[in-house]
Enzyme design. Structure first.
Site, short mmCIF file in Angstrom:
data_model
loop_
_atom_site.label_atom_id
_atom_site.label_comp_id
_atom_site.label_asym_id
_atom_site.label_seq_id
_atom_site.Cartn_x
_atom_site.Cartn_y
_atom_site.Cartn_z
N THR A 1 -12.47 -11.71 35.41
CA THR A 1 -13.05 -12.66 36.35
C THR A 1 -12.04 -13.19 37.36
OG1 THR A 1 -14.60 -13.31 34.66
CG2 THR A 1 -14.37 -14.81 36.52
N GLY B 1 -17.16 -12.49 39.67
CA GLY B 1 -17.61 -12.75 38.31
C GLY B 1 -18.27 -11.47 37.82
N SER B 2 -19.61 -11.52 37.68
CA SER B 2 -20.33 -10.29 37.33
C SER B 2 -20.25 -9.30 38.47
CB SER B 2 -21.78 -10.62 37.00
OG SER B 2 -21.83 -11.40 35.83
N ARG C 1 -22.60 -8.07 25.27
CA ARG C 1 -23.69 -9.05 25.46
C ARG C 1 -24.45 -9.29 24.17
NH1 ARG C 1 -25.13 -7.29 31.69
NH2 ARG C 1 -23.51 -8.63 32.58
N ARG D 1 -34.73 -38.56 6.64
CA ARG D 1 -35.07 -39.70 7.50
C ARG D 1 -36.51 -40.13 7.25
NH1 ARG D 1 -33.15 -43.79 10.80
NH2 ARG D 1 -34.50 -44.08 12.61
N GLU E 1 -20.18 -13.72 30.06
CA GLU E 1 -20.67 -12.35 29.87
C GLU E 1 -21.98 -12.10 30.63
OE1 GLU E 1 -17.90 -10.68 29.00
OE2 GLU E 1 -19.39 -9.32 28.17
N GLY E 2 -22.08 -12.71 31.80
CA GLY E 2 -23.28 -12.55 32.63
C GLY E 2 -24.19 -13.74 32.49
N THR E 3 -24.39 -14.50 33.59
CA THR E 3 -25.29 -15.66 33.52
C THR E 3 -26.71 -15.17 33.26
OG1 THR E 3 -25.83 -15.56 35.85
CG2 THR E 3 -23.91 -16.91 35.26
#
Lengths: 547, 262
Positions: free
Chosen positions: A129, A134-135, A247, A272, A369-371
């Site tokens: 990166t 980026g990607s 991924r 609870r 690793e990729g949005t």
């Protein structure tokens, strides 16, 4: 040596769990989270052969590693994520950093570097990166220039910078992507090489137990033998070859993080007491904040496992499936963590409990690793080609397969999957006929719908085959109930969202006609019994997680 | 030296619940583990192996899934494993189980030291180890926290009421082990787990060990479990704080309120 069998995998997972139980308390994590500090000692212990040796999974057997199969690596990733996603990221960065070597290295390079990584417990970082890449690696700016001696290329001088590199400040070995005269190429750079410096550790929203730093290269000399594969221009191919695989590992991170958060919330809900009984007995609480997440976790698990098994056969590739697994599992994990805070109310919002930290951590899985948006685009492109190539038959033929499954096994939601696939086929076809994919938003959303339906299909098919996914704690009857719930909702989302997209972008289309074509009413009709099914799942959850 | 360690796969009791209505264990989703006492005994056997080069053989009885605990033991360093697996063994109580295990030990043969956990956490009987010693007609020492073996002897630290004894015994002997409270079980590295796949696990049936069928299973079991139930929940105690005088006054006040004092 034989491949690891299920018993061995479970032994490894137990060893990892026990190690974490003894060495990594929540207070330890909390302190490091507050200080934004990587627990290097823990990482080194995890790499120690005599203690765990986790990293050996990624090293082929011939170089002293374990040559781990995709299945065991994703299961270890899931477990690491349940411990702490920052620590998991530190381990994963070594996996990722070694991948270019695994894919493109020559036998001599593998022998040299894998032995170092295996036996000297070296941390590795993956340097791809950049600020503008980026990607979209095409915009790569870091350069590697030839160093020529006696008319021969003897080395490279690397100049440029990298950002957001996991293990960036702490790794011993870096695989660095740079533009050589022959094209993008991977280089191995060791810490301490003159001209190579690491920037300060980033102050991040989450995964604060992982070190993230920029890298600077100022005419850093590396010998020619450090060019991975000894051939320039292979960098993108080598990077893309492992996307399906890497991924999938991040998908397992999303799954593990989400599970840990919701399980914490469910444990709390069992104790609870509100209005005369534990929260976990309240239908609204469970159906809104807990149960749907377990349904999606099991769907994600089935899909990740199925993809892992395919990868073991095909070795590399499966970029679309890897993207689907990651998109579905990380978005599910992220939403689950959000709801886990809600489920615990004020407690969940404090740092006394783990869910607040997990929520901050798990968000990264939707980014690195990729949005999610890059993945939606990848998934759309992959399947759009199939739709066009098959003249619209791609999902219609799958719908027919699920008609057959439903005829043989009416209890796994195969009818809804078939309806969902038909709706999806129709939506894609309307998008084609009306050129609606010129809207980028439509392509993103189609990627999401495709992922939704394909995951539902795999989950339903696995249940029809009476296959309980490895690592699942549910029996086949509960999983089948979950598959029914999931298939109905995925089909509904596909049809309703598909209609929204078509009608929202195409003024000329006839509403009644398209509405009938995607058969939203038919899909809605399958909702009968949905809430009963969800109550059944809730009851099972209470049984399994009862303290 | 040949050491045989008897191990058992048990449900992780920290996660098992008893159904109060039926009195049966709720096993759904409960993972199985190596009985912690056996885990401790196995580690002590491996200490002796490290010191003397002894051979360590694991012995377990149970369904095929019990292979998992044998693998764990092999990964930790044991040399080979034996699994007794046969429908004929099903339903055996501690007497029939110790008969079956002792019969298998005779078949393994050449043993010097037999190590067992003090008890299994799913039954808490502590009877199987002593039963094996009886069937083999060898001496036994129970409830030991440490063991050292050399030559033809063992030295053990046996816990007793209010203290401990240091005992010596000649081999062969059967010793049951209990762990100190601060015991942290060892688990194998990934590589060790992987290599354990190549070690041998023999699976033997009742016929393989030449066991008398009338002494196995329900037929060979003189005891029956009538029912299992959790102890009734006790009412929560009330905590008070204050000076001694305040507390004494409070105490008297409550005893009066409860009509214990008038």
């Amino acid at each position: 040596m034989a491949k690891n069998d299920l018993t061995t995998r479970n032994l490894m997972l137990d060893s990892l769990k026990q190690y974490a139980k003894n060495r990594i308390s929540f207070n330890f994590i909390r302190e490091h989270d507050a200080k934004n500090e990587i627990p290097l000692d823990i990482l080194k212990e995890m790499y120690d052969h005599n203690i765990l040796g986790v990293h050996l999974l990624l090293i082929p057997e011939e170089y002293g590693g374990l040559g781990g199969q995709t299945t065991e690596i994703y299961r270890i990733c899931e477990q690491l994520a349940r411990i702490d996603l920052g620590i998991a990221t530190g381990v994963f960065a070594t996996f990722l950093g070694s991948d270019p070597l695994n894919v493109g290295g020559t036998p001599e390079q593998k022998a040299k570097w894998f032995k170092k990584i295996a036996h000297e417990n070296k941390l590795v970082a993956y340097g791809a990166t950049e600020a503008d890449a980026g990607s979209d690696l095409v915009s790569l700016r870091t350069r590697a220039e030839h160093v020529v001696k006696d008319g021969k290329v003897v080395g490279y001088k690397i100049t440029g910078s990298k950002m957001w590199i996991s293990n960036g400040g702490v790794a011993d070995i870096y695989t660095v992507l740079a533009l050589a005269p022959g094209g993008p190429s991977w280089f191995i750079v060791e810490k301490g090489t003159p001209g190579f410096t690491q920037d300060a550790h980033e102050d991040k929203h989450g995964i604060r137990l992982s070190n993230t730093a920029g890298l600077s290269f100022d005419e850093v000399y590396v010998p020619a033998e450090n060019l991975i594969g000894l051939k320039e221009g292979q960098g993108f191919l080598q990077a893309q070859a492992v996307f399906g695989y890497t991924r999938l590992m991040v998908a397992a991170f999303g799954l593990g993080g989400g599970e840990e958060a919701v399980e914490t919330a469910l444990e709390y809900a069992g104790q609870r007491i509100q209005a005369g009984g534990p929260l976990s007995q309240k239908q609204g609480f469970m159906l809104k904040l807990i149960t749907p997440h377990y349904v999606r976790f099991e769907a994600a698990r089935a899909y990740i496992d199925w993809t892992a098994k395919q990868l073991e056969v095909n070795n590399h590739g499966l970029a679309t499936e890897g993207a689907i697994a990651k998109l579905y599992a990380t978005e599910s994990g992220n939403k689950a963590a959000e709801d886990a805070i809600q489920a615990m109310g004020g407690f969940g919002y404090t740092k006394e409990f783990a869910v607040e930290k997990i929520k901050r951590d798990v968000k990264i899985t939707c980014i690195y690793e990729g949005t999610s948006e890059v993945l939606e685009m990848t998934i759309f492109r992959g399947r759009w080609q199939e739709h066009l190539k098959s003249r619209g038959q791609y999902y219609l033929s799958q719908a027919a397969e699920f008609d057959t499954i439903h005829a043989q096994n009416p209890n796994v939601g195969a009818d809804s999957v078939a309806l969902g696939f038909r709706a999806l086929a129709r939506v894609l076809e309307d998008c084609r006929a009306n050129k609606l994919t010129r809207h980028q938003y439509v392509t993103f959303m189609l990627g999401d719908l495709i992922s939704e339906m394909e995951v539902a299909a795999v989950f339903t098919r696995e249940c029809a085959n009476k296959r309980v996914t490895e690592g699942s704690r549910f029996d086949i009857a509960t999983l089948s109930t979950m598959a029914r719930v999931n298939a109905r909702q995925s089909a509904f989302k596909t049809a309703s969202e598909g209609l929204r997209l078509i009608l929202g972008t195409c003024p000329t289309i006839n509403t009644a006609e398209v509405s009938q074509a995607v058969n939203l009413v038919g899909i809605e009709d399958k909702m009968r019994g949905l809430i009963d099914d969800m109550d059944t799942v809730s009851a099972k959850l209470r049984e399994i997680f009862k303290k | 030296m040949n050491i045989i360690v008897c191990i058992k796969q048990v449900p992780d009791s920290t996660q098992v619940k008893v159904d109060p209505k039926t009195g049966t264990l709720i096993r759904a989703g409960v993972p199985s583990i190596l009985n912690p006492y056996d885990h401790f005994a196995l580690e002590r056997a491996l200490d002796i192996k490290a010191k003397t080069g002894a051979k360590v053989t694991l012995l377990s009885m149970g369904p095929n899934q019990a292979t998992a605990v044998l693998r764990l033991g092999l990964a930790l360093g044991a040399d080979e494993g034996v699994l007794l697996s046969d429908r004929a063994f099903a339903g055996s109580d501690t007497w029939a189980t110790s008969y079956a295990l002792a019969t298998a030990i005779k078949k393994i043969g050449g043993y010097d030291l037999i190590l067992c956990g003090q008890m299994a956490i799913d039954g808490d009987t502590a009877q199987t180890g002593p039963g094996i010693a009886y069937h083999l007609n060898i001496p036994q020492i129970t409830f030991c926290e440490s063991i050292d073996a050399s030559g033809n002897q063992v030295v053990v630290k046996k816990l007793i009421e209010g203290g401990h004894q240091i005992l010596e015994a000649d081999l062969p002997v059967l010793v049951t082990m209990t762990m100190p409270p601060d015991y942290v079980a060892k688990y194998p590295s990934f590589m060790a787990a992987h290599k354990a796949q190549d070690k041998t696990i023999h699976t033997w049936t009742a016929a393989d060990i030449g066991a008398d069928p009338s002494k196995l299973g329900l037929n060979g079991s003189p005891t029956r479990v009538d029912r299992i139930f959790p102890p009734p929940a006790r009412a929560k105690g009330e905590m008070f704080s204050g000076s001694a005088v305040e507390l004494a006054n409070k105490f008297v006040e409550i005893l009066k309120k409860e009509s214990v004092l008038k």
